[in-house]
Design an enzyme around this catalytic site. Structure first.
Site, PDB file in Angstrom:
ATOM      1  N   GLY A 197      49.899  22.635  47.629  1.00 44.13           N
ATOM      2  CA  GLY A 197      50.741  23.078  48.746  1.00 44.13           C
ATOM      3  C   GLY A 197      51.876  23.969  48.294  1.00 44.13           C
TER       4      GLY A 197
ATOM      5  CD  GLU B 250      44.515  25.847  27.937  1.00 38.71           C
ATOM      6  OE1 GLU B 250      43.450  26.366  28.284  1.00 38.71           O
ATOM      7  OE2 GLU B 250      44.878  25.727  26.756  1.00 38.71           O
TER       8      GLU B 250
END
Lengths: 355, 376
Positions: free
Chosen positions: B127, B245
């Site tokens: 969200g 990452e």
């Protein structure tokens, strides 16, 4: 997997870059171009640094290096816009090393490595349009007749390696240099159209396959050289965006220009990746087909991105980018030539389609 | 310089490839290959197969189920997942919420959520975006007011991918509207999607698919224990995720598979030199990006430093390539064909336009490189 240069390669690239930064300034280069078109002193320095013998066999005063060993040197040359006929001499010398008799090798290669002799490969002809098998110069009983065009480095070369058609196909010959009128290429290299009017040639072993290998090797090095020139174009444009002020602020604060600068840097990185591919493949590819495919893929990317980076570097400099006074316009000229040298993007797309 | 994987890395790649081939159920493989719709069950089935093997969360610390692979192995694994044509791993739990909890969560939060993420028991969604806050995320308005042991959340999220599958949502919410800098009044909150006051409305995209939603919060009571890190420090958490990452955003493996597919589809079109050259250029770009990606990875391995902002270029180029591939695929299918596969290829073209918009639009990625790498 490892994308680093090894210690020797890095040391060499660093020392070449240091030398060029100190001795091969834009001013010094300008003087060389306006004078003889090259600098004998610089050539001697190249010899002293071991650059001229780099890809030649150790028995003849060389170091037995491959394309990856030369890559850092070519990048540095690209940044500095070197006009001395380094690549022409190297390609021709490599053909002598591979196809010459012991006597020829002894007569030529140590002299090349020591900077006493320069060579050029006279292969291109009018209408060839990068096709390597387009050779109309004829050789009969060791006598050469015909014309070679746009032979880069020829005016400075002491001897030429010439391709010619014989009854057996395309073969290579070593010749003295006939008289012809030198001119300067778009990127300020000395070149000439060489008329062979009964010039005597000594046969060298190696035909079309040797020429294809030599040109793939040279193309990989041109890729590395273009990457160096692109690096300079990116660095200098970024610097300009940070210092040039309009509307009271550095123009690099404008998003329209920031995004274009980012695209230039991405183009440079993508090009560098393909130069790595080309150089490592010409050294290690298991066969000619694999090698040719990688080199062509690389050259398509180099040609496209050299065009993109060079055009944007001039545009983002505004009027100053057009001026002969700034190195960026000379870099534009070099990148325009490198994009086409040994085949433009269309040529290499064609080679990929045929593979 | 050596552009090839080491023998050990190649052996690892082959092990992964062989295992994926043997364990990817044919029904899932076919659905992915034909650009079919993947249900929640499809996604979870594949998740659970990988979880059982112990390969669902390679990057996590070993104590929580990570594999202990190095950065190259993790890259190879993710690229092989794409190359194998397996269903995508939904990142919201595995590679977004989990890394946040591992870095900022309390022991209790880790114990409560991580095993359920690992086993596919909780489906997560994200969200972040709001109707007025897309690229300008820090302007978000969804309010969370502290009320004793609860936050009362009111507001709206949008573009919420797979919210209609989700058990949980992690949200950026505004806990202090008076903060001097907008970024300083934001908190990172975990919300159970079953809480009263949450309404989901589907947003159907132009390919007709239901992937994203609007999520409305109307006085939703969230236990204060669901706050991650400190109140008003949510921006720090969000920024951490941005740097985490991002080595696989180029999606090289997936694009290589699509390129192979394109070449099969384009047999007829390959006689057209104009088409063929476009395909060649795309293949060249993909090859360059693969090497660029490996160069970044090599740098990361050598320096031990996390990736810099310039990895944003992997996302920019990777998504442009993905779009280019689907465009050529659409041109490869017979323009007069109306069979289900041809229709899904055209829909795939429509769908892939999202890639240059989501996860930080490519314009935002350029802003990032411009500011962080180039110093403009």
């Amino acid at each position: 997997m490892n994308f680093d240069y090894n210690e020797e390669q890095q040391l060499l690239a660093d020392s070449v870059r240091r030398f060029l930064e100190k001795e091969y300034t834009f001013e010094a280069r300008k003087q060389a171009v306006a004078g003889e078109g090259w600098s004998p002193r610089v050539w001697n320095n190249f010899a002293e640094m071991g650059l001229l013998g780099l890809p030649l066999p150790a028995e003849q005063g060389g170091f037995g290096g491959g394309a990856v060993d030369l890559m850092g040197v070519m990048e540095a040359f690209g940044e500095a816009l070197v006009v001395e006929p380094y690549l022409p001499t190297l390609i021709a010398a490599r053909l002598v090393a591979r196809g010459g008799t012991e006597e020829q090798k002894k007569a030529i290669l140590p002299a090349v490595a020591e900077g006493r002799m320069k060579l050029a490969l006279a292969h291109d002809e009018k209408g060839a349009r990068y096709r390597l098998d387009h050779v109309n110069v004829k050789a009969e009983n060791g006598t050469l007749k015909g014309e070679k065009s746009a032979v880069v480095g020829a005016p400075l070369a002491d001897r030429l390696v010439v391709s010619a058609r014989t009854s057996k196909g395309i073969e290579l010959f070593l010749t003295e240099k006939p008289n012809f009128k030198p001119y300067m290429t778009l990127d300020e290299m000395l070149a000439g159209d060489v008329v062979l009017n009964g010039v005597k040639g000594e046969a060298l072993a190696g035909g079309l396959a040797a020429i294809e290998e030599a040109v793939d090797f040279a193309t990989a090095l041109v890729c590395a050289e273009a990457v160096g020139a692109m690096k300079f174009a990116c660095d200098t444009t970024l610097e300009y965006l940070k210092t040039r002020k309009q509307f009271g602020v550095p123009i690099g604060t404008f998003q329209a220009l920031q995004h274009r600068m980012v695209e230039m840097v991405i183009s440079y990185e993508q090009a560098k990746s393909m130069a790595c591919l080309a150089c490592s493949k010409v050294d290690t590819a298991p066969d000619a087909r694999d090698r040719a495919r990688s080199v062509s893929m690389a050259k398509v990317k180099i040609a496209d991105n050299a065009r993109h980076v060079s055009q944007e570097s001039v545009q983002l400099h505004g009027g100053m980018g057009m001026s002969e006074e700034l190195k960026v316009s000379h870099t534009f000229r070099r990148l325009t030539v490198l994009a086409r040298q040994f085949g433009d993007a269309d040529h290499h797309l064609g080679r990929l389609a045929a593979a | 310089m050596d552009l090839n994987y080491s023998p050990e890395e190649l052996a690892f790649r082959d092990e992964v490839r062989t295992w994926l081939q043997a364990n990817l159920p044919a029904t899932l493989r076919d659905k992915v290959a034909n650009y079919g719709h993947l249900s929640k069950e499809d996604l979870l089935d594949w998740h659970k197969i990988l979880a059982k093997k112990g390969w669902i969360a390679p990057a996590w610390p070993k104590e929580w189920g990570g594999t202990g692979w190095n950065v190259i192995q993790r890259y190879i694994f993710e690229e092989e997942l794409g190359y194998s044509g397996s269903p995508p791993l939904i990142p919201f739990g595995l590679s977004m919420c989990a890394p946040v909890l591992l870095r900022f969560g309390t022991e209790e939060q880790k114990k409560r959520f991580l095993p359920r993420i690992y086993n596919g028991e909780d489906f997560w969604c994200q969200g972040y975006s709001e109707p007025g806050s897309g690229s300008d995320l820090a302007s978000l308005k969804t309010k969370a007011l502290r009320d004793g042991e609860f936050y009362k959340v009111t507001g709206q999220k949008i573009w919420t991918t797979l919210a209609h599958y989700a058990d949980w949502i992690f949200c950026l919410v505004r806990t202090d509207s008076q903060a001097g800098k907008r970024q300083e009044g934001i908190s990172f909150l975990l919300i159970d999607m079953k809480t009263p006051g949450i309404t989901i409305r589907p947003l159907i995209l132009m390919d007709g698919a239901h992937e994203v939603n609007e999520v409305f919060f109307d006085d939703v009571r969230v236990p204060a224990g669901n706050l991650v890190f400190e109140e008003n420090k949510g921006w720090t958490v969000a920024k951490y995720l941005l740097g985490y990452e991002r080595m696989n955003t180029g999606r090289i493996g997936e694009s290589k598979r699509q390129l192979g597919r394109l070449k099969e589809l384009a047999v007829e079109k390959m006689g057209d030199q104009r088409f063929r050259d476009r395909l060649s250029r795309l293949e060249v770009e993909l090859t360059a990006l693969e090497i660029t990606n490996l160069r970044f990875l090599d740098r990361m391995r050598r320096t031990g430093q996390p990736p810099g902002a310039d990895v944003s270029m992997l996302k920019i180029k990777g998504t442009e390539i993905q779009q280019g591939l689907t465009e050529l695929m659409m041109e490869s299918v017979d323009p007069t064909a109306s069979d289900p596969f041809s229709v899904s290829v055209r829909k795939k073209y429509l769908s892939m336009r999202k890639t240059t918009i989501y996860a930080g639009s490519n314009e935002i990625q350029r802003n990032i490189i411009s500011k962080m790498t180039l110093g403009l």
